[in-house]
Design an enzyme around this catalytic site. Structure first.
Site, PDB file in Angstrom:
ATOM      1  N   GLY A 111      47.660  34.638  41.134  1.00  0.00           N
ATOM      2  CA  GLY A 111      48.068  33.443  40.388  1.00  0.00           C
ATOM      3  C   GLY A 111      49.571  33.180  40.445  1.00  0.00           C
ATOM      4  O   GLY A 111      50.007  32.050  40.665  1.00  0.00           O
ATOM      5  N   ASP A 135      41.797  40.953  39.806  1.00  0.00           N
ATOM      6  CA  ASP A 135      41.407  40.278  38.556  1.00  0.00           C
ATOM      7  C   ASP A 135      40.422  39.129  38.787  1.00  0.00           C
ATOM      8  O   ASP A 135      39.789  38.670  37.841  1.00  0.00           O
ATOM      9  CB  ASP A 135      42.639  39.708  37.849  1.00  0.00           C
ATOM     10  CG  ASP A 135      43.563  40.794  37.332  1.00  0.00           C
ATOM     11  OD1 ASP A 135      43.153  41.970  37.345  1.00  0.00           O
ATOM     12  OD2 ASP A 135      44.689  40.464  36.931  1.00  0.00           O
ATOM     13  N   ARG A 300      43.293  49.701  42.099  1.00  0.00           N
ATOM     14  CA  ARG A 300      43.935  48.890  43.142  1.00  0.00           C
ATOM     15  C   ARG A 300      44.132  49.668  44.438  1.00  0.00           C
ATOM     16  O   ARG A 300      44.624  49.110  45.424  1.00  0.00           O
ATOM     17  CB  ARG A 300      45.288  48.373  42.651  1.00  0.00           C
ATOM     18  CG  ARG A 300      45.195  47.392  41.511  1.00  0.00           C
ATOM     19  CD  ARG A 300      46.227  46.292  41.600  1.00  0.00           C
ATOM     20  NE  ARG A 300      47.559  46.723  41.887  1.00  0.00           N
ATOM     21  CZ  ARG A 300      48.611  46.542  41.085  1.00  0.00           C
ATOM     22  NH1 ARG A 300      48.453  45.964  39.911  1.00  0.00           N
ATOM     23  NH2 ARG A 300      49.802  46.917  41.449  1.00  0.00           N
TER      24      ARG A 300
HETATM   25  O1  F6P Z   1      47.450  41.284  38.601  1.00  0.00           O
HETATM   26  C1  F6P Z   1      46.727  42.384  38.983  1.00  0.00           C
HETATM   27  C2  F6P Z   1      46.928  43.526  38.020  1.00  0.00           C
HETATM   28  O2  F6P Z   1      46.317  44.656  38.593  1.00  0.00           O
HETATM   29  C3  F6P Z   1      46.422  43.293  36.608  1.00  0.00           C
HETATM   30  O3  F6P Z   1      45.061  43.527  36.422  1.00  0.00           O
HETATM   31  C4  F6P Z   1      47.272  44.271  35.819  1.00  0.00           C
HETATM   32  O4  F6P Z   1      47.381  43.857  34.500  1.00  0.00           O
HETATM   33  C5  F6P Z   1      48.581  44.203  36.531  1.00  0.00           C
HETATM   34  O5  F6P Z   1      48.297  43.816  37.872  1.00  0.00           O
HETATM   35  C6  F6P Z   1      49.366  45.490  36.543  1.00  0.00           C
HETATM   36  O6  F6P Z   1      50.589  45.243  37.139  1.00  0.00           O
HETATM   37  P1  F6P Z   1      51.623  46.318  37.672  1.00  0.00           P
HETATM   38  O7  F6P Z   1      51.104  46.859  38.959  1.00  0.00           O
HETATM   39  O8  F6P Z   1      52.866  45.551  37.851  1.00  0.00           O
HETATM   40  O9  F6P Z   1      51.688  47.389  36.633  1.00  0.00           O
END
Ligand code: F6P
Length: 373
Positions: A111, A135, A300
């Site tokens: 997004g 997400d 992830r």
């Molecule tokens: O936007 C993807 C995401 O994995 C979200 O689900 C999560 O809240 C965020 O990124 C975590 O971000 P970062 O990797 O910056 O901690």
């Protein structure tokens, strides 16, 4: 004449980014006479002209690799920390684009990336984006790549936690990612057979959750699995957020807007440990020993699922075709088995939330899952 294309990955990484890069690159080299240059670490690399030469050799063997070979960051073109100062780097980005005689830049992201891409389009650049994020909250596309893999990982975790919850007669709360949208929590919860699923779109009360767990105990089920999206909120918290958002939207001056934003940020900062609080309260209210598992960035990492490899390859190759046709200012969206270009204006600044009457929500309720409301 060959086309010069820049490419970058931006925002949180996810499985399938490399598959998409490969899709754009292989189709671009072999079928459309393109020269492709990568920019490192998202928009920061574009602003600082940090490049990575992309050729067939580099793209070979990356289909199954997690992460992104280009690196990524959450930097925004118009608000980038340079040293200890926030700067608007749009002009520097335009300079880089011109210096490399680019015909277009491809941005792979979620997004936030769609919003940044439209800023670059407004600055005169030809931009095409691809929708990625675990997400699954990007509007205009059936699905984003990264989601399927994360769903598998989260579901497997729920499966594994079931056996230990059963053995110890415990409540296990599983926190999954999803700070605004509950697709991942809802999907993994249903697929893993969670007893309670809490997502940001459906505010809950702790009493409702405790009652559902006690009801299970009365029926002889001495364990419960509670799947919670990181952005899930109680009804009181949701009310506070709605009030703060309204305050921000109605702010008359810059100072008022800043104050409302700061209050909202503070709320989210303080909300990070809400699943720990929920776990403790459930133990108090039910008398059943409770544990918390936060899946975090595990969701992830690693190799993309077959579905994500397929989707990323499909969208990546479709992107190369659109670049060849000179179609710019669009996101390449998934539509059924096909893909289609959607104007960035129809995508940027919006979030695809779980509708309260979505079939997944209905199915969860019909199999007796408590959604906390
Ligand atoms: O936007 C993807 C995401 O994995 C979200 O689900 C999560 O809240 C965020 O990124 C975590 O971000 P970062 O990797 O910056 O901690």
């Amino acid at each position: 004449m060959s086309k010069h294309i820049g490419i970058l990955t931006s925002g949180g990484d996810c499985p399938g980014l490399n598959a998409a890069l490969r899709g754009v690159g292989k189709a671009g080299f072999d079928h459309f006479d393109m020269q492709i240059i990568g920019f490192r670490d998202g928009f920061r690399g574009l602003a600082q002209d940090r490049t990575q030469r992309i050729d067939s050799t580099l793209l070979s063997g990356i289909l199954t690799d997690g992460g992104t070979i280009l690196g990524t960051s959450r930097d925004k073109p118009h608000k980038m920390m340079i040293g200890n100062k926030t700067q608007d780097m749009t002009e520097a980005i335009v300079d880089t684009y011109q210096r490399h005689h680019l015909d277009a830049v491809v941005c792979l992201g979620g997004g936030g990336t769609q919003k940044n891409a439209i800023r670059l389009k407004d600055a005169g650049l030809n931009v095409v984006t691809l929708p990625k994020t675990i997400d699954n909250d990007v509007v205009g596309t059936d699905v984003t790549f990264g989601f399927d893999t994360a769903l598998e990982i989260a579901t497997e975790a729920v499966d594994r936690l079931h056996s230990t919850a059963t053995s110890h007669h415990r409540i296990i709360v599983v926190e999954v990612m999803g700070h605004r949208a509950g697709w991942l929590g809802l999907g993994a919860g249903i697929a893993g057979g969670a007893d309670v699923i809490l997502i940001p779109e459906i505010p809950y009360t702790i009493d409702n959750v405790a009652e559902a767990i006690k009801d299970r105990a009365r029926k002889g089920k001495r364990f419960s699995i509670v799947t919670v999206a990181e952005g899930a909120m109680t009804t009181d918290q949701a009310k506070t957020v709605a009030e703060l958002v309204e305050k921000k939207d109605n702010a008359q001056t810059k100072a008022e807007k800043k104050e409302a934003s700061a209050e909202l940020d503070l709320f989210h900062e303080q909300h990070v440990d809400h699943t720990l609080h929920l776990t403790q309260r459930l133990e108090e209210l039910t008398g059943i020993e409770s544990r918390l598992t936060i899946l975090g960035h595990l969701q992830r990492g690693g190799t993309p699922s077959a579905a994500d490899r397929l989707l990323a390859t499909r969208l990546g190759t479709a992107c190369a075709q659109l670049l060849d046709q000179g179609v710019f200012g669009v996101m390449v969206a998934a539509r059924g088995d096909s893909s289609m270009p959607v104007p960035l204006e129809d995508v940027a600044g919006q979030t695809k939330l779980v509708p309260s009457d979505h079939p997944w929500v209905q199915s969860a309720r019909l199999v007796g899952t408590c959604l906390g409301d």
